[in-house]
Each structure stands twice: as structure tokens, then as C-alpha cells.
Scaffold this active site. Structure first.
Site, PDB file in Angstrom:
ATOM      1  N   TYR A  47      55.378  37.890  56.188  1.00 21.94           N
ATOM      2  CA  TYR A  47      56.404  38.117  55.164  1.00 21.94           C
ATOM      3  C   TYR A  47      57.304  36.889  55.087  1.00 21.94           C
ATOM      4  CZ  TYR A  47      56.863  42.214  52.353  1.00 21.94           C
ATOM      5  OH  TYR A  47      56.723  43.124  51.339  1.00 21.94           O
ATOM      6  N   GLU A  49      59.854  36.297  52.286  1.00 17.51           N
ATOM      7  CA  GLU A  49      60.729  36.352  51.099  1.00 17.51           C
ATOM      8  C   GLU A  49      61.728  35.204  51.143  1.00 17.51           C
ATOM      9  OE1 GLU A  49      62.280  40.321  51.332  1.00 17.51           O
ATOM     10  OE2 GLU A  49      60.821  41.060  49.885  1.00 17.51           O
ATOM     11  N   ASP A 192      52.513  26.574  28.172  1.00 17.74           N
ATOM     12  CA  ASP A 192      51.695  27.374  29.081  1.00 17.74           C
ATOM     13  C   ASP A 192      50.303  26.747  29.071  1.00 17.74           C
ATOM     14  OD1 ASP A 192      50.032  29.189  30.297  1.00 17.74           O
ATOM     15  OD2 ASP A 192      50.718  30.926  29.122  1.00 17.74           O
ATOM     16  N   THR A 218      48.175  28.840  35.252  1.00 20.68           N
ATOM     17  CA  THR A 218      47.439  29.528  36.309  1.00 20.68           C
ATOM     18  C   THR A 218      46.882  28.446  37.227  1.00 20.68           C
ATOM     19  OG1 THR A 218      45.390  29.385  35.069  1.00 20.68           O
ATOM     20  CG2 THR A 218      46.677  31.379  34.755  1.00 20.68           C
ATOM     21  N   LYS A 221      41.887  28.567  36.728  1.00 19.38           N
ATOM     22  CA  LYS A 221      41.010  28.260  35.595  1.00 19.38           C
ATOM     23  C   LYS A 221      40.503  26.833  35.781  1.00 19.38           C
ATOM     24  CE  LYS A 221      43.289  31.832  32.902  1.00 19.38           C
ATOM     25  NZ  LYS A 221      44.104  32.221  31.741  1.00 19.38           N
ATOM     26  N   ARG A 227      43.269  32.408  42.585  1.00 20.89           N
ATOM     27  CA  ARG A 227      43.942  33.126  41.507  1.00 20.89           C
ATOM     28  C   ARG A 227      45.455  33.083  41.735  1.00 20.89           C
ATOM     29  NH1 ARG A 227      41.777  36.011  37.778  1.00 20.89           N
ATOM     30  NH2 ARG A 227      39.791  35.155  38.441  1.00 20.89           N
TER      31      ARG A 227
HETATM   32  C1  LIG Z   1      45.025  33.193  31.578  1.00 21.29           C
HETATM   33  C2  LIG Z   1      46.298  32.954  30.907  1.00 21.29           C
HETATM   34  C3  LIG Z   1      47.504  33.458  31.418  1.00 21.29           C
HETATM   35  C4  LIG Z   1      47.615  34.515  32.468  1.00 21.29           C
HETATM   36  O1  LIG Z   1      47.046  34.369  33.654  1.00 21.29           O
HETATM   37  P1  LIG Z   1      46.855  35.595  34.653  1.00 21.29           P
HETATM   38  O2  LIG Z   1      46.752  34.890  35.963  1.00 21.29           O
HETATM   39  O3  LIG Z   1      45.647  36.318  34.216  1.00 21.29           O
HETATM   40  O4  LIG Z   1      48.080  36.438  34.588  1.00 21.29           O
HETATM   41  C5  LIG Z   1      48.699  33.088  30.805  1.00 21.29           C
HETATM   42  N1  LIG Z   1      48.686  32.269  29.747  1.00 21.29           N
HETATM   43  C6  LIG Z   1      47.554  31.801  29.212  1.00 21.29           C
HETATM   44  C7  LIG Z   1      47.635  30.917  28.020  1.00 21.29           C
HETATM   45  C8  LIG Z   1      46.319  32.136  29.755  1.00 21.29           C
HETATM   46  O5  LIG Z   1      45.198  31.686  29.194  1.00 21.29           O
END
Ligand SMILES: *Cc1c(COP(=O)(O)O)cnc(C)c1O
Length: 425
Positions: A47, A49, A192, A218, A221, A227
Site C-alpha cells: 500500500y 497512498e 489525449d 494509456t 497501446k 495496462r
Molecule cells: C483507449 C483510450 C482511452 C482509455 O483507455 P483505458 O485504459 O481503456 O481507460 C482514453 N482515450 C483514448 C483516446 C483512447 O483511445
């Protein structure tokens, strides 16, 4: 305690599924073995936090080192001055940014979900659409971001935040143009980069950092990590909407973002995932990863060309990044049927709405095809036409079980050239 054979047998089954298929889901990838090994460790027991040096629990001296290294490596990857590696996912990263910058009911402007945007950019089904007043821009008939519409909506609706970035968009972004209209109306810009982050990290796409106030991503990807989510700033700045600390000083955005992640939105950080993020960030800084990024783009170009040669209609007629959107209407098959039929042949991708789709989001007229995962497995430009041939064969014989079964065998044999995690036996 006996070994849980039920779950471990299923995990082995999933490994076999990944090995025997062609993975074309644009948001998926295969991490390195050491990224996975870092995740499956004792760091999950801790933990922690708070933040390194400022924790609410004892015994954090080791995870402090892990998290500090993760932060420093991530800053190096994106030439950032500040980073938070604790968000459990990309959606959490965006949630924290909204919490730090906005009040419920404030207006946000993002790309429409049906035009390639993400749920967290103001979809009515998501917290971002429920807690904020979401307005949207779209894409033009050619499938390019409609910057004129974006500018008009920004001037008319005066959002506090403009969100750029997408989940199903094959072209690069003009961040400078978005920042210019944001400055006119006093809005923040959030980029994003969940999808193309790995290509931005390697300098292969436009750099959002100098034009966007805040960048989220993220890590699983194109960054090819575990993840998770991250938030970054290249230039820290005072909160423009007047949030002050107890001494009456305007708070810096970095401190508001840290507070929004914890204690605002999450509890304890996932230190085992943060350890794996640190491993992935070091991999991203290597020459191998630069070569990976270049190969992703080369493969996407080769695949796009192979599809066009077979008269598939690519939205925006091509791609700048790792994915392409295909309108299947001239092929007389829906996105849903294409996805389901390809799945039977162990070719995995997803149905996707195309701009101005006449079919529902559950059916759709298109598919989204991405190359990050197959590029990690070692496929090169010359293999792309083989993959496209197999896809085409399935789509053109979608009701012929014998053809589908034959392609499934071809897929398995073909992918044996590209071993996945051979160390796992
Ligand atoms: C995949 C994605 C997310 C979210 O990712 P998660 O880890 O699935 O919550 C946010 N923004 C965009 C543009 C994405 O393609």
C-alpha cells in the site's frame, strides 16, 4: 493452497489464442516478457497512498524508488517537466484532468465518439458527458478533423477545455491550430494521445506538448507497456481558473493534477504496474523502440496500399499512424458481420462506425485495423499483403464455413513464423 489450475489453464489458453491469431485491434499490443514479469511481483502487496517521499503508510522506501524511476524515465521519453504515473487506466487519467481543471457543469469540447473520439471525451454514457456540458466537433466528408467546425464551436460554446486525440482516427493532428483558438477564448487544451503515444515518443508524429497544456495517455497501446494511464506536462503553469492554496497563492497545475489522482479519484497506486511502466519506459528510450515505431508506420502504409489495391475504401484515403478505418459499404458486409466472421478465422479486429454512418454503433459500416501488435510480433511490409489477402478471402466468403476454416489454418501456420513469448514454453 493448491495451484489454481482452473485459472492458470485459462491463462495458457489465452496465450495460445494470442499465438495462433492475427491481432489487428489497433489499441492492443504485446508487452515484453520483462514488462509482464515486473507486473507479477511482490510490488502488488504494497500500500503506498500518496507520492514518493509523501506516503500515508510506512515501508514505502523501495516502492518510492520504483515510482521515482518510472516518473523520471517517462519525463525523459516525452521531454516533460512533470508526470504522474499512478492513473489505473487512460480513462482515469482523463477523469483526474477534468477534476483538476473543471467544475461540474463546465463545458468541454471534444471529438464526437461516432467520428472517432473516445467515451471520456464527453459521451453521454460516460462520466465526462454526465458531469460536464459536452459539445462536439466532427470530421469532414473526407474524414479529416473539421478544424473550422472546431473553431466555430469553440467560439460559440466557450468551453473551458478543448480535448484533442481520438481512438479511431488515422491522421495526425494540428495541435497549434487548436491552441490558437483555445487562447482566443481562454480554454485549456488537453491532448489525449492514448493511441499514437508510441509514435509521438519516437518523433514520428507531431509533438503535442508545446501546444497543449496537458497530455494524457494509456501505457498499453503503442507505448507497449502494461495496462495503465499517465498524465504529463512539459511546462507547468498556474491554474487559470483561480484555485488557490491555503496561503492564497494560485496552485500550480502539477499539484492540482497530483491531488486529483490521489486523493481525488484513486486510493492506493498499483506499484506492480508502476514497476512494469518503468520497465516499458526504459524500453521506449532504446534504439530498438525507435525502429519499432518506424516499422509500425511502414507496415500501416503497406497495409493501406494492399487494401486500396483490392478496392477497399479507406477513410481519409490513407493513414499517417498505426491504424486505418475502412468503409465496407461497397463490399456489402457490415462491420459487425466482418468482425464476427474474421474472429472465426482468428483474425481479430473491431467493427467501427465510419463518418456519417447510416448503421447503428452495434452494427456499423466499417472496421478499424491496426498494426502495432503484429509489428511487435515481427511482421514486415512484405507480410501485409498476405494479411490483407486473408482478410479479403474471409470477407468475400463470409457465409462459407469451409473457406473460413481454411483461412483459420492458414493464419495459424503463417503466425508460427513469428513466435510469441517462446520463453513461456
Ligand atoms: C483507449 C483510450 C482511452 C482509455 O483507455 P483505458 O485504459 O481503456 O481507460 C482514453 N482515450 C483514448 C483516446 C483512447 O483511445
Amino acid at each position: 493452497m493448491q495451484k489454481d489450475t482452473i485459472i492458470f489453464d485459462l491463462i495458457n489458453k489465452e496465450l495460445e489464442r494470442q499465438r495462433n491469431g492475427i491481432e489487428l485491434i489497433a489499441s492492443e499490443n504485446f508487452t515484453s516478457l520483462q514488462v509482464m514479469q515486473a507486473m507479477g511481483t511482490v510490488a502488488t502487496n504494497k500500500y503506498a497512498e500518496g507520492y514518493p517521499g509523501k506516503r500515508y503508510y510506512g515501508g514505502c522506501e523501495v516502492v518510492d524508488e520504483i515510482e521515482t524511476i518510472a516518473i523520471e524515465r517517462l519525463k525523459q521519453v516525452f521531454k516533460a517537466s512533470w508526470a504522474n504515473v499512478q492513473p489505473h487506466s487512460g480513462a482515469q487519467a482523463n477523469t483526474a484532468v477534468f477534476m483538476a481543471c473543471l467544475k461540474p457543469g463546465d463545458t468541454i469540447l471534444g471529438l464526437d465518439l461516432s467520428m472517432g473520439g473516445h467515451l471520456t471525451h464527453g459521451s453521454p454514457a460516460n462520466f465526462s458527458g454526465k458531469n460536464y456540458r459536452a459539445v462536439h466537433y466532427g470530421v469532414t466528408a473526407e474524414g479529416l478533423v473539421d478544424y473550422e467546425q472546431l473553431e466555430a464551436k469553440a467560439r460559440a460554446e466557450k468551453p473551458k477545455m478543448i480535448i484533442c486525440g481520438a481512438s479511431a482516427y488515422s491522421r495526425d493532428w494540428d495541435y497549434q491550430r487548436i491552441r490558437a483558438v483555445a487562447d482566443e477564448i481562454g480554454a485549456l487544451v488537453l491532448a489525449d494521445i492514448a493511441h499514437p503515444a508510441g509514435l509521438i515518443a519516437t518523433g514520428l508524429l507531431n509533438d503535442p506538448f508545446d501546444h497543449c497544456h496537458i497530455v494524457t495517455s494509456t501505457t498499453h497501446k503503442t507505448l507497449r507497456g502494461p495496462r495503465g494511464g499517465i498524465i504529463m506536462l512539459r511546462h507547468d503553469f498556474e491554474n487559470p481558473f483561480g484555485v488557490k492554496d491555503p496561503k492564497g497563492n494560485l496552485r500550480m497545475m502539477s499539484s492540482l493534477l497530483d491531488l486529483a489522482v490521489f486523493p481525488g479519484m484513486q486510493g492506493g497506486p498499483l506499484e506492480h504496474v508502476i514497476a512494469a511502466k518503468a520497465v516499458a519506459f526504459a524500453e521506449i528510450l532504446s534504439d530498438d523502440f525507435k525502429a519499432y515505431g518506424q516499422q509500425v508506420i511502414a507496415n500501416a502504409q503497406a497495409m493501406a496500399k494492399a487494401f486500396v489495391e483490392k478496392d477497399y475504401h479507406l477513410i481519409s484515403k490513407g493513414t499517417d499512424n498505426h491504424l486505418m478505418l475502412i468503409d465496407l459499404r461497397n463490399k456489402n458486409i457490415t462491420g459487425k458481420k466482418a468482425q464476427e466472421t474474421l474472429d472465426k478465422a482468428h483474425i481479430t479486429l473491431n467493427k467501427n462506425s465510419v463518418p456519417n454512418d447510416d448503421k447503428s454503433p452495434f452494427v456499423t459500416s466499417g472496421i478499424r485495423v491496426g498494426v502495432p501488435a503484429i509489428t511487435t510480433r515481427g511482421l514486415k511490409e512484405a507480410h501485409m499483403s498476405t494479411v490483407v489477402d486473408m482478410i479479403d478471402k474471409v470477407l468475400m466468403h463470409a457465409d462459407d464455413e469451409a473457406v473460413i476454416a481454411a483461412v483459420k489454418t492458414d493464419v495459424k501456420n503463417f503466425m508460427q513464423q513469428f513466435p510469441l513469448y517462446p520463453e513461456l514454453g
